[in-house]
Scaffold this active site. Structure first.
Site, PDB file in Angstrom:
ATOM      1  N   ALA A  20      25.546 -16.137  32.684  1.00 16.11           N
ATOM      2  CA  ALA A  20      26.365 -15.229  31.870  1.00 16.11           C
ATOM      3  C   ALA A  20      26.885 -15.924  30.624  1.00 16.11           C
ATOM      4  CB  ALA A  20      27.527 -14.683  32.705  1.00 16.11           C
ATOM      5  N   SER A  46      26.387 -21.491  40.330  1.00 11.85           N
ATOM      6  CA  SER A  46      25.780 -20.507  41.230  1.00 11.85           C
ATOM      7  C   SER A  46      24.464 -19.992  40.668  1.00 11.85           C
ATOM      8  CB  SER A  46      26.741 -19.330  41.454  1.00 11.85           C
ATOM      9  OG  SER A  46      27.885 -19.736  42.158  1.00 11.85           O
ATOM     10  N   SER A  47      24.408 -19.852  39.343  1.00  9.20           N
ATOM     11  CA  SER A  47      23.191 -19.343  38.712  1.00  9.20           C
ATOM     12  C   SER A  47      21.982 -20.212  39.050  1.00  9.20           C
ATOM     13  CB  SER A  47      23.366 -19.290  37.194  1.00  9.20           C
ATOM     14  OG  SER A  47      24.373 -18.376  36.824  1.00  9.20           O
ATOM     15  N   ALA A  50      20.585 -19.562  42.538  1.00  6.04           N
ATOM     16  CA  ALA A  50      20.140 -18.207  42.881  1.00  6.04           C
ATOM     17  C   ALA A  50      18.671 -18.208  43.288  1.00  6.04           C
ATOM     18  CB  ALA A  50      20.355 -17.276  41.695  1.00  6.04           C
ATOM     19  N   GLN A  51      18.407 -17.705  44.480  1.00  9.78           N
ATOM     20  CA  GLN A  51      17.034 -17.607  44.979  1.00  9.78           C
ATOM     21  C   GLN A  51      16.431 -16.242  44.661  1.00  9.78           C
ATOM     22  OE1 GLN A  51      17.214 -18.446  49.159  1.00  9.78           O
ATOM     23  NE2 GLN A  51      17.835 -20.568  48.865  1.00  9.78           N
ATOM     24  N   GLY A  52      17.228 -15.211  44.834  1.00 12.68           N
ATOM     25  CA  GLY A  52      16.762 -13.870  44.514  1.00 12.68           C
ATOM     26  C   GLY A  52      16.526 -13.748  43.025  1.00 12.68           C
ATOM     27  N   GLY A  53      15.783 -12.753  42.636  1.00 15.39           N
ATOM     28  CA  GLY A  53      15.460 -12.580  41.233  1.00 15.39           C
ATOM     29  C   GLY A  53      16.338 -11.560  40.554  1.00 15.39           C
ATOM     30  N   GLU A 118      13.512  -6.146  48.377  1.00 17.52           N
ATOM     31  CA  GLU A 118      14.696  -6.641  49.073  1.00 17.52           C
ATOM     32  C   GLU A 118      15.444  -5.458  49.676  1.00 17.52           C
ATOM     33  OE1 GLU A 118      16.989  -9.256  46.614  1.00 17.52           O
ATOM     34  OE2 GLU A 118      15.420 -10.782  46.551  1.00 17.52           O
ATOM     35  N   HIS A 231      26.428 -13.018  52.851  1.00 14.35           N
ATOM     36  CA  HIS A 231      24.978 -12.968  53.015  1.00 14.35           C
ATOM     37  C   HIS A 231      24.658 -13.155  54.494  1.00 14.35           C
ATOM     38  CE1 HIS A 231      20.723 -13.586  52.392  1.00 14.35           C
ATOM     39  NE2 HIS A 231      20.885 -13.253  51.115  1.00 14.35           N
ATOM     40  N   ARG A 276      23.231  -5.330  53.166  1.00 17.35           N
ATOM     41  CA  ARG A 276      23.680  -6.652  53.583  1.00 17.35           C
ATOM     42  C   ARG A 276      24.901  -6.617  54.501  1.00 17.35           C
ATOM     43  NH1 ARG A 276      23.006 -10.450  48.179  1.00 17.35           N
ATOM     44  NH2 ARG A 276      20.739 -10.689  48.365  1.00 17.35           N
ATOM     45  N   HIS A 335      29.065 -14.986  49.925  1.00 17.84           N
ATOM     46  CA  HIS A 335      27.973 -15.124  48.972  1.00 17.84           C
ATOM     47  C   HIS A 335      28.286 -14.569  47.588  1.00 17.84           C
ATOM     48  CE1 HIS A 335      23.894 -15.558  47.582  1.00 17.84           C
ATOM     49  NE2 HIS A 335      23.739 -14.263  47.388  1.00 17.84           N
ATOM     50  N   GLU A 359      29.751 -12.802  37.416  1.00 19.76           N
ATOM     51  CA  GLU A 359      30.405 -12.525  38.696  1.00 19.76           C
ATOM     52  C   GLU A 359      31.918 -12.452  38.582  1.00 19.76           C
ATOM     53  OE1 GLU A 359      30.382 -14.112  43.341  1.00 19.76           O
ATOM     54  OE2 GLU A 359      29.137 -15.106  41.829  1.00 19.76           O
ATOM     55  N   ARG A 370      27.317  -4.886  46.654  1.00 20.60           N
ATOM     56  CA  ARG A 370      26.270  -5.151  45.654  1.00 20.60           C
ATOM     57  C   ARG A 370      24.879  -4.910  46.218  1.00 20.60           C
ATOM     58  NH1 ARG A 370      23.227 -10.114  44.168  1.00 20.60           N
ATOM     59  NH2 ARG A 370      24.139 -11.037  46.046  1.00 20.60           N
TER      60      ARG A 370
END
Length: 498
Positions: A20, A46-47, A50-53, A118, A231, A276, A335, A359, A370
């Site tokens: 961000a 955290s960025s 990040a594993q998710g896209g 996902e 998570h 989630r 998470h 965030e 989310r």
């Protein structure tokens, strides 16, 4: 005595070196901007982890309205539909912008973007970069872009400790570095400080994350604080922060089982790909009943696991686990924070001259829960809106004002056990009241305690179960959806009246 830096020539100061903050600085260019980062860019953010896209409607069978519908459903009645619509409509262009900046997205042999699935998404719309290393790859490209942009002054090893505010208007940032306190005189500040993972014992976030206290002490309105996403699948081991096992693994067919091999989520709508909060509470309940819980990846993804998810495979190897042959022990962990600084559609807060992005901001996109991979999308999209708004605003008053160097301690350790116990996956009124009583005397001098107190008050006031907020004493959803917004001062006044 503080060192005062006044020769900023009205430049905005961006606090935070994650996606961000970096994107905001890039969008401000060629207007000069100063970016403050506690650590070297790309480290301990955290960025990067990040594993998710990024979620975007790019498939031939997809469109923004479908993405919007999934987002609103996950938000459980508390999304700002207008904000959500703007974000999902802007998401495809945001992906193109990242590619232009050098992000190497995963693609098919024909060159098309490879789209993943996902939980709670009705279509394959998750764009990855480097498999489960999306955050790392995006940060690599953005850090390189920022360092090559002459208008951006990056100052690393500096931690913002307080926002100086006069008559509800920002006049500067008090920070600390290796040589002591330093005061940046500015009338424009962008907070991009991440979430609240530092407040919890079990978390997938960097343990230093708790920048929300800056806004709280400045008198900014905060919103949706009670909505904290856990998570479902963090690697259950001794490491803290806990290594994350991306939802994309379940999207590729992995299942959740207990020590007997039972898939205890089969009776839940959506099973392993349910929202989630549903999956996390089911796992938490099963663990509470004395079971162990595992992710079974032996058949799907099976032999391709290490190639598809190299980061997770490495974490598993470090714990002595081979995902192609062994069950992976898991448990839920804090998470993501849906709440944060209340902002308008341009990222403006209730304090003049203060914006928030990523965030740390509460835009209304996520509501009570989310939707997976909407967070990086939000950070990328909203950074443009914030930059446009900040660029179009005057530099503010350059009032000579030095904030006190007696800033508050920021060690979250004393409050982690309190918040983990009272504000976990299941909450109740007595536990929340006990946490409030314990946090109240600490909040005057501790930013983590002040933020924790505001979260506990919001959770106590929400006498229903909605999205990521579950009250065992109020297990049902209220008929009317309400958002709670208040300042730290108002929260204390509310507490005194009750």
């Amino acid at each position: 005595m503080n060192m005062e830096i006044r020769n900023l020539d009205g430049r905005p100061v961006i606090v935070g070196g994650g996606i961000a903050g970096l994107m905001t600085a890039l969008h401000l260019a060629p207007e000069p901007a100063v970016l403050l980062s506690r650590m070297p860019l790309g480290a301990d953010a955290s960025s990067t982890w990040a594993q998710g896209g990024l979620a975007a409607s790019l498939g031939l069978d997809d469109e923004p309205l479908l993405h919007l519908a999934d987002t609103l459903a996950a938000g459980d009645g508390l999304c700002d539909a207008d904000v959500a619509r703007r974000v999902v409509q802007a998401a495809p262009a945001a992906i193109e912008e990242l590619a232009r900046l050098g992000v190497r997205f995963d693609r098919t042999p024909a060159g098309a973007l490879l789209l993943g699935l996902e939980a709670a998404h009705g279509r394959r719309r998750i764009v990855h970069a480097g498999g489960d290393g999306s955050g790392r790859e995006i940060m690599r490209a953005l850090v390189a872009a920022v360092r090559s942009t002459p208008s951006i002054t990056v100052i690393e090893g500096v931690e913002a400790r307080r926002l100086a505010v006069d008559d509800n208007t920002v006049v500067g940032v008090l920070a600390r570095c290796s040589v002591g306190p330093v005061f940046f005189v500015t009338g424009r500040v962008v907070l991009a400080t991440g979430g609240i993972g530092g407040l919890f014992l079990d978390t997938t976030n960097p343990l230093g994350n708790c920048g929300l206290g800056l806004a709280a002490r400045a008198g900014a309105v905060l919103a949706d604080l009670e909505f904290i996403q856990f998570h479902p699948t963090a690697l259950d081991g001794a490491d803290r922060p806990m290594p994350l096992i991306s939802e994309a693994v379940r999207g590729e067919g992995a299942t959740i089982v207990d020590e007997t091999g039972q898939r205890f989520l089969q009776g839940v709508q959506g099973a392993e790909l349910a929202p989630r909060d549903v999956v996390a509470r089911a796992i938490w309940k099963h663990l509470s009943n004395g079971h162990r819980v595992f992710l079974d990846t032996r058949e799907k993804p099976g032999p391709t696991f290490a190639r598809q998810f190299p980061t997770i495979a490495s974490a598993c190897r470090g714990a002595g686990i081979d995902p192609g042959h062994d069950l992976i022990p898991i448990r839920p962990a804090q998470h993501y924070h849906m709440g944060g600084v209340a902002v308008d559609g341009a990222g403006r807060t209730s304090v003049s001259g203060l914006w928030a992005c990523g965030e740390v901001a509460s835009t209304g996109l996520h509501g009570a829960n989310r939707l997976a991979s909407n967070s990086l999308t939000e950070a990328i999209v909203c950074a443009l809106w914030v930059a446009e708004s900040a660029a179009g605003s005057p530099g503010g008053r350059q009032k000579p004002a030095i904030a006190s160097d007696q800033d508050s301690p920021d060690d979250p350790m004393p409050v982690r056990a309190l918040l983990s116990g009272a504000l976990g996956l299941a909450r109740d009124g007595e536990g929340l009241k006990a946490a409030i009583r314990a946090l109240l005397p600490l909040a005057a001098t501790s930013d983590p305690a002040a933020v924790g107190l505001m979260i506990a008050i919001a959770a106590f006031l929400r006498q229903e179960s909605r999205g990521a907020h579950y009250r065992t004493d109020f297990p049902h959803r209220a008929a009317v959806a309400r958002r709670f917004e208040f300042t730290l001062k108002a929260a204390l006044a509310r507490l005194a009246s009750t």
